[in-house]
Design a protein around this motif. Structure first.
Motif, PDB file in Angstrom:
ATOM      1  N   VAL A  18      59.156  53.805 -16.947  1.00  0.00           N
ATOM      2  CA  VAL A  18      59.139  52.456 -16.149  1.00  0.00           C
ATOM      3  C   VAL A  18      59.161  53.058 -14.692  1.00  0.00           C
ATOM      4  O   VAL A  18      59.412  53.935 -14.200  1.00  0.00           O
ATOM      5  CB  VAL A  18      60.546  51.954 -16.379  1.00  0.00           C
ATOM      6  CG1 VAL A  18      60.832  51.456 -17.672  1.00  0.00           C
ATOM      7  CG2 VAL A  18      61.599  52.738 -15.966  1.00  0.00           C
ATOM      8  N   PRO A  19      58.686  51.977 -13.937  1.00  0.00           N
ATOM      9  CA  PRO A  19      58.438  52.268 -12.484  1.00  0.00           C
ATOM     10  C   PRO A  19      59.760  52.630 -11.636  1.00  0.00           C
ATOM     11  O   PRO A  19      60.714  51.851 -12.179  1.00  0.00           O
ATOM     12  CB  PRO A  19      57.650  51.074 -11.833  1.00  0.00           C
ATOM     13  CG  PRO A  19      57.225  50.495 -13.032  1.00  0.00           C
ATOM     14  CD  PRO A  19      58.005  50.515 -14.256  1.00  0.00           C
ATOM     15  N   TRP A 121      62.336  59.590  -6.201  1.00  0.00           N
ATOM     16  CA  TRP A 121      62.223  58.433  -6.936  1.00  0.00           C
ATOM     17  C   TRP A 121      63.493  58.178  -8.014  1.00  0.00           C
ATOM     18  O   TRP A 121      63.856  59.329  -8.665  1.00  0.00           O
ATOM     19  CB  TRP A 121      61.079  58.123  -7.639  1.00  0.00           C
ATOM     20  CG  TRP A 121      59.736  58.671  -6.696  1.00  0.00           C
ATOM     21  CD1 TRP A 121      59.216  59.693  -6.786  1.00  0.00           C
ATOM     22  CD2 TRP A 121      59.391  57.843  -5.786  1.00  0.00           C
ATOM     23  NE1 TRP A 121      58.157  59.508  -5.711  1.00  0.00           N
ATOM     24  CE2 TRP A 121      58.274  58.482  -5.167  1.00  0.00           C
ATOM     25  CE3 TRP A 121      59.612  56.458  -5.400  1.00  0.00           C
ATOM     26  CZ2 TRP A 121      57.561  57.891  -4.344  1.00  0.00           C
ATOM     27  CZ3 TRP A 121      58.681  55.764  -4.276  1.00  0.00           C
ATOM     28  CH2 TRP A 121      57.898  56.463  -3.886  1.00  0.00           C
ATOM     29  N   GLU A 122      63.993  56.873  -7.959  1.00  0.00           N
ATOM     30  CA  GLU A 122      65.030  56.773  -8.895  1.00  0.00           C
ATOM     31  C   GLU A 122      65.290  55.375  -9.524  1.00  0.00           C
ATOM     32  O   GLU A 122      64.328  54.407  -8.962  1.00  0.00           O
ATOM     33  CB  GLU A 122      66.373  56.996  -8.376  1.00  0.00           C
ATOM     34  CG  GLU A 122      66.733  58.563  -7.715  1.00  0.00           C
ATOM     35  CD  GLU A 122      68.006  58.528  -6.807  1.00  0.00           C
ATOM     36  OE1 GLU A 122      68.892  57.651  -7.317  1.00  0.00           O
ATOM     37  OE2 GLU A 122      68.125  59.323  -6.133  1.00  0.00           O
ATOM     38  N   PRO A 193      54.557  56.774  -6.572  1.00  0.00           N
ATOM     39  CA  PRO A 193      55.790  56.790  -7.070  1.00  0.00           C
ATOM     40  C   PRO A 193      55.728  57.093  -8.666  1.00  0.00           C
ATOM     41  O   PRO A 193      54.765  56.703  -9.512  1.00  0.00           O
ATOM     42  CB  PRO A 193      56.028  55.371  -7.061  1.00  0.00           C
ATOM     43  CG  PRO A 193      55.202  54.900  -5.941  1.00  0.00           C
ATOM     44  CD  PRO A 193      54.102  55.471  -6.090  1.00  0.00           C
ATOM     45  N   GLN A 194      56.399  58.278  -9.132  1.00  0.00           N
ATOM     46  CA  GLN A 194      56.526  58.795 -10.417  1.00  0.00           C
ATOM     47  C   GLN A 194      57.149  57.834 -11.267  1.00  0.00           C
ATOM     48  O   GLN A 194      58.284  57.504 -10.982  1.00  0.00           O
ATOM     49  CB  GLN A 194      56.720  60.207 -10.309  1.00  0.00           C
ATOM     50  CG  GLN A 194      56.439  60.789 -11.604  1.00  0.00           C
ATOM     51  CD  GLN A 194      56.378  62.193 -11.484  1.00  0.00           C
ATOM     52  OE1 GLN A 194      57.050  62.729 -10.613  1.00  0.00           O
ATOM     53  NE2 GLN A 194      55.944  63.180 -12.464  1.00  0.00           N
ATOM     54  N   PRO A 195      56.716  57.376 -12.531  1.00  0.00           N
ATOM     55  CA  PRO A 195      57.500  56.612 -13.662  1.00  0.00           C
ATOM     56  C   PRO A 195      58.766  57.494 -13.661  1.00  0.00           C
ATOM     57  O   PRO A 195      58.747  58.566 -13.805  1.00  0.00           O
ATOM     58  CB  PRO A 195      56.606  56.631 -14.602  1.00  0.00           C
ATOM     59  CG  PRO A 195      55.219  56.908 -14.104  1.00  0.00           C
ATOM     60  CD  PRO A 195      55.450  57.513 -12.981  1.00  0.00           C
ATOM     61  N   GLN A 196      59.886  56.854 -14.287  1.00  0.00           N
ATOM     62  CA  GLN A 196      60.959  57.325 -14.536  1.00  0.00           C
ATOM     63  C   GLN A 196      61.259  57.405 -15.810  1.00  0.00           C
ATOM     64  O   GLN A 196      60.808  56.375 -16.769  1.00  0.00           O
ATOM     65  CB  GLN A 196      62.301  56.499 -13.896  1.00  0.00           C
ATOM     66  CG  GLN A 196      62.157  56.551 -12.365  1.00  0.00           C
ATOM     67  CD  GLN A 196      62.174  57.867 -11.789  1.00  0.00           C
ATOM     68  OE1 GLN A 196      63.425  58.586 -11.659  1.00  0.00           O
ATOM     69  NE2 GLN A 196      61.135  58.372 -11.084  1.00  0.00           N
ATOM     70  N   THR A 197      62.009  58.339 -16.641  1.00  0.00           N
ATOM     71  CA  THR A 197      62.040  58.641 -18.003  1.00  0.00           C
ATOM     72  C   THR A 197      63.222  57.806 -18.420  1.00  0.00           C
ATOM     73  O   THR A 197      64.330  58.447 -17.876  1.00  0.00           O
ATOM     74  CB  THR A 197      61.837  60.044 -18.278  1.00  0.00           C
ATOM     75  OG1 THR A 197      60.747  60.526 -17.963  1.00  0.00           O
ATOM     76  CG2 THR A 197      62.150  60.057 -19.910  1.00  0.00           C
TER      77      THR A 197
END
Length: 214
Positions: A18-19, A121-122, A193-197
């Protein structure tokens, strides 16, 4: 608790990308001088300049926290004679609006004796993404239980136990691309922005009707 009839135990899992919902970066101002008072004065001035820039960013900055203040003497290799003083202070900045993030970081990095690190990013602590992943894991467990039951000619009849068995979410970090611009214009910083797992897993036990084995 006694259970009548056959039981099937399954593990349900969910994986989502997710973003990110927020980004953090660190701004560190430093100063060095032979005189301690001069070092402290320069450090205070540079920290104040950072505050002015952050104040001017308006609602782009959701939160800022100042910490890790360090002032230390530099001595000769032999003896305790102080030859210089070093000072640094770090401010952690949190933003939720990414549209002006790159510009803000470049403006801060353009200050004298200032280091900028990040962004990281979080997701927000109460992000709906966590709840959605847990719901998806439960649905996956129920689907697996039904598949096992159908393979035996049976049906799922009731839930006995449901337990969280998920791993902790793994934070992802940033990828940043620097573009110096063309024709001597203002530099631009393009951030991806890197997607968060987000992961969730559950253990579930269900009762099923009598299987048809013949």
């Amino acid at each position: 608790m006694a259970v009548d009839g056959p039981v099937v135990q399954v593990r349900g899992e969910a994986y989502r990308e997710v973003p990110p919902e927020l980004a953090r970066f660190a701004v560190t101002a430093t100063a060095r001088d032979r005189d301690r008072e001069a070092t402290l004065t320069r450090l205070a001035e540079r920290a104040a300049a950072i505050r002015v820039l952050l104040d001017g960013a308006g609602p782009v900055v959701a939160r800022r926290e100042t910490g890790d203040l360090r002032v230390r003497p530099e001595t000769r290799r032999s003896g305790e004679r102080v030859v210089a003083w070093h000072g640094s202070v770090t401010t952690t900045v949190t933003v939720t609006d990414f549209t002006a993030l790159g510009e803000l970081m470049l403006r801060l990095a353009d200050q004298d004796q200032v280091e900028v690190a990040g962004p990281w990013w979080e997701l927000l602590p109460g992000s709906p993404a966590h709840r959605e992943a847990r719901h998806a894991a439960i649905n996956d467990a129920l689907l697996r239980a039904r598949e096992y039951a159908e393979a035996l000619g049976a049906q799922v009849t009731s839930l006995i136990e449901l337990a969280d068995a998920g791993p902790a979410d793994r934070p992802m970090f940033a990828r940043a691309a620097y573009d110096g611009g063309a024709g001597g214009g203002a530099p631009e910083l393009e951030l991806d922005p890197q997607p968060q797992t987000v992961q969730a897993a559950v253990q579930a036990r269900f009762t099923i009707s009598d299987p048809v084995l013949s």
